[in-house]
Design an enzyme around this catalytic site. Structure first.
Site, PDB file in Angstrom:
ATOM      1  N   CYS A   1       0.830  -1.209   0.000  1.00 59.86           N
ATOM      2  CA  CYS A   1       0.000   0.000   0.000  1.00 59.86           C
ATOM      3  C   CYS A   1       0.868   1.263   0.000  1.00 59.86           C
ATOM      4  CB  CYS A   1      -0.923  -0.015   1.211  1.00 59.86           C
ATOM      5  SG  CYS A   1      -0.112  -0.560   2.733  1.00 59.86           S
TER       6      CYS A   1
ATOM      7  N   HIS B   1      -2.456   5.376   6.419  1.00 57.47           N
ATOM      8  CA  HIS B   1      -1.068   5.819   6.554  1.00 57.47           C
ATOM      9  C   HIS B   1      -0.993   7.300   6.165  1.00 57.47           C
ATOM     10  CE1 HIS B   1       0.266   1.643   6.653  1.00 57.47           C
ATOM     11  NE2 HIS B   1      -0.103   1.417   5.405  1.00 57.47           N
TER      12      HIS B   1
HETATM   13  P1  NAD Z   1      -5.375 -10.772   6.296  1.00 54.47           P
HETATM   14  O1  NAD Z   1      -4.770 -11.458   7.460  1.00 54.47           O
HETATM   15  O2  NAD Z   1      -6.419  -9.743   6.528  1.00 54.47           O
HETATM   16  O3  NAD Z   1      -6.027 -11.839   5.312  1.00 54.47           O
HETATM   17  C1  NAD Z   1      -5.393 -13.015   4.959  1.00 54.47           C
HETATM   18  C2  NAD Z   1      -6.416 -14.115   4.826  1.00 54.47           C
HETATM   19  O4  NAD Z   1      -5.775 -15.304   4.388  1.00 54.47           O
HETATM   20  C3  NAD Z   1      -7.109 -14.442   6.143  1.00 54.47           C
HETATM   21  O5  NAD Z   1      -8.492 -14.577   5.876  1.00 54.47           O
HETATM   22  C4  NAD Z   1      -6.494 -15.765   6.566  1.00 54.47           C
HETATM   23  O6  NAD Z   1      -7.407 -16.554   7.291  1.00 54.47           O
HETATM   24  C5  NAD Z   1      -6.223 -16.394   5.213  1.00 54.47           C
HETATM   25  N1  NAD Z   1      -5.200 -17.425   5.224  1.00 54.47           N
HETATM   26  C6  NAD Z   1      -4.264 -17.702   6.151  1.00 54.47           C
HETATM   27  N2  NAD Z   1      -3.508 -18.739   5.764  1.00 54.47           N
HETATM   28  C7  NAD Z   1      -3.976 -19.129   4.558  1.00 54.47           C
HETATM   29  C8  NAD Z   1      -3.636 -20.154   3.657  1.00 54.47           C
HETATM   30  N3  NAD Z   1      -2.638 -20.983   3.891  1.00 54.47           N
HETATM   31  N4  NAD Z   1      -4.336 -20.251   2.514  1.00 54.47           N
HETATM   32  C9  NAD Z   1      -5.357 -19.390   2.235  1.00 54.47           C
HETATM   33  N5  NAD Z   1      -5.740 -18.418   3.073  1.00 54.47           N
HETATM   34  C10 NAD Z   1      -5.055 -18.294   4.210  1.00 54.47           C
HETATM   35  O7  NAD Z   1      -4.175 -10.201   5.448  1.00 54.47           O
HETATM   36  P2  NAD Z   1      -4.209  -8.944   4.473  1.00 54.47           P
HETATM   37  O8  NAD Z   1      -4.067  -7.722   5.296  1.00 54.47           O
HETATM   38  O9  NAD Z   1      -5.373  -9.071   3.549  1.00 54.47           O
HETATM   39  O10 NAD Z   1      -2.827  -9.117   3.716  1.00 54.47           O
HETATM   40  C11 NAD Z   1      -2.703  -9.991   2.618  1.00 54.47           C
HETATM   41  C12 NAD Z   1      -1.502  -9.583   1.805  1.00 54.47           C
HETATM   42  O11 NAD Z   1      -1.724  -8.255   1.322  1.00 54.47           O
HETATM   43  C13 NAD Z   1      -0.174  -9.530   2.575  1.00 54.47           C
HETATM   44  O12 NAD Z   1       0.871  -9.820   1.685  1.00 54.47           O
HETATM   45  C14 NAD Z   1      -0.102  -8.066   2.982  1.00 54.47           C
HETATM   46  O13 NAD Z   1       1.214  -7.641   3.242  1.00 54.47           O
HETATM   47  C15 NAD Z   1      -0.674  -7.414   1.747  1.00 54.47           C
HETATM   48  N6  NAD Z   1      -1.213  -6.077   1.976  1.00 54.47           N
HETATM   49  C16 NAD Z   1      -1.940  -5.801   3.079  1.00 54.47           C
HETATM   50  C17 NAD Z   1      -2.407  -4.517   3.278  1.00 54.47           C
HETATM   51  C18 NAD Z   1      -3.187  -4.136   4.511  1.00 54.47           C
HETATM   52  O14 NAD Z   1      -3.117  -3.013   4.919  1.00 54.47           O
HETATM   53  N7  NAD Z   1      -3.939  -5.011   5.112  1.00 54.47           N
HETATM   54  C19 NAD Z   1      -2.170  -3.532   2.331  1.00 54.47           C
HETATM   55  C20 NAD Z   1      -1.482  -3.859   1.159  1.00 54.47           C
HETATM   56  C21 NAD Z   1      -0.995  -5.140   1.010  1.00 54.47           C
END
Ligand code: NAD
Length: 355
Positions: A140, A220
């Site tokens: 992000c 942020h």
């Molecule tokens: P999150 O924890 O909200 O969601 C992840 C989901 O994946 C959860 O529902 C979890 O239960 C599930 N999960 C866990 N293990 C798994 C598996 N083995 N197989 C399938 N699903 C599984 O995470 P997020 O915040 O959505 O982040 C996801 C990615 O996006 C990360 O790489 C993060 O760095 C990136 N990201 C996050 C944000 C943010 O602010 N949240 C912003 C930009 C990028």
């Protein structure tokens, strides 16, 4: 129709699924989740076929009353591309599984850049997808920085960018993150890893970043200082950035003083989940001292990467040019906030077609 699977249905995955479902040239075949919790229920209620990401746990979903359409293996057998939205590091572990099914994959910014053939931001590196079989949509923060540094570099040349990032401590649903009563340097070393991540998109831009974490969940905040090669006027920079469809120039008279008001505005104008897909730049913060440009922007961490994921799918799977993909994504989602309160607000010029 591009058949899309979403593996990992959390903060990013649920938004990516909805954004993909809104595209006329894409369909969501299903979403995979690791555990049968409220998010899994919401996926079913929103009409998505639910798949058990971990095959051994399929029975747990059934026992919880949540019917699954199959396992991740079944989902991968039915899609053209998978968007991995799993927690940081899990995407890397999933890589071999996607390869075994010969399914191109798009990863998120929590993974190392090496997870994919190229890092992706529609504004800064759409063309990088041309010879790639996998992409990583940068974080992000890197997305928010790439979106403004790319036009500044193209127009004035960037001699050096210095950015201080005040990062949200956690997302609103993350009760276990912090800090809860402090502002902490994170990482304590300077420069932080964010600058090198921006360089995966804009390799020629000299950018140093320092980062802190604050006890907030909404957005942020970036304090940006860019030494340009040519001296611009503040008004010209304002116009340049306002012309970018994924930058919202917050008008002074809107009375928006921070992330709370920004999210309130987004919710009031009907944005799903109160999402802000655009960088939010305070118009009056744009100041120029000689060749030094200063500005403040806010980035909604849960949302800004979402349109980028849609463009990444198109860039990876089709020959659609950048401008066409961005325009299609923006139109289908409603990206591009023009406040009625901005000077001459309402009309945008189209993006140029280069990539
Ligand atoms: P999150 O924890 O909200 O969601 C992840 C989901 O994946 C959860 O529902 C979890 O239960 C599930 N999960 C866990 N293990 C798994 C598996 N083995 N197989 C399938 N699903 C599984 O995470 P997020 O915040 O959505 O982040 C996801 C990615 O996006 C990360 O790489 C993060 O760095 C990136 N990201 C996050 C944000 C943010 O602010 N949240 C912003 C930009 C990028």
């Amino acid at each position: 129709m591009i058949r899309v699977g979403v593996n990992g249905y959390g903060t990013i995955g649920k938004r990516v699924a909805d954004a993909v479902a809104a595209q006329p040239d894409m369909e969501v075949v299903g979403v995979a989740k690791a555990s049968p919790n409220y998010g899994a229920e919401a996926a079913i209620r929103r009409g998505y076929d639910l798949y058990a990401a971990i095959a051994d746990r399929a029975d747990e979903f059934e026992a919880a009353g949540l019917g699954v359409a199959g396992t991740l293996t079944d989902l991968l057998g039915a899609v053209d591309v998978v968007v991995d939205c799993c927690p940081s590091g899990i995407g890397e572990r999933n890589r071999a599984t996607y390869a075994a099914h010969d399914v191109p994959a798009i990863y998120q910014g929590g993974e190392d850049a090496a997870v994919a053939d190229a890092s992706f931001n529609a504004r800064g590196s759409y063309g990088a997808a041309r010879d790639a079989d996998s992409l990583r949509v940068v974080s992000c923060n890197s997305t928010g920085l790439s979106r403004i540094l790319a036009p500044l570099d193209e127009t004035y040349g960037i001699e050096k960018a210095r950015v201080t990032l005040v990062r949200r401590g956690g997302d609103p649903s993350e009760t276990d993150r912090g800090p809860i009563n402090d502002v902490v340097p994170d990482p304590k070393t300077v420069p932080s890893h964010h600058g090198p991540d921006v360089n995966t998109i804009l390799p020629d831009v000299d950018v140093d970043t320092a980062a802190l974490k604050a006890p907030v969940t909404a957005m942020h905040t970036h304090s940006v200082n860019v030494t340009l090669e040519e001296e611009p006027s503040a008004a010209a920079v304002r116009d340049l950035l306002a012309d970018e469809s994924r930058v919202f120039m917050i008008p002074e008279r809107a009375g928006i003083d921070g992330a709370g008001a920004l999210k309130d505005y987004a919710a009031d104008i009907g944005r799903p989940r109160g999402d802000l897909w655009e960088n939010c730049v305070w118009a009056e913060s744009i100041s120029v001292e000689g060749r030094d440009l200063y500005l403040f922007q806010n980035v909604h961490q849960e949302a800004d990467v979402v349109p980028e994921n849609v463009d990444a799918i198109r860039a990876l799977m089709t020959d659609t040019p950048r401008a066409e993909s961005v325009a299609r994504t923006d139109e289908s989602l409603g990206v591009g906030l023009d406040s009625l309160l901005s000077d001459g607000g309402g009309v945008r010029s189209p993006l140029t077609a280069d990539d």
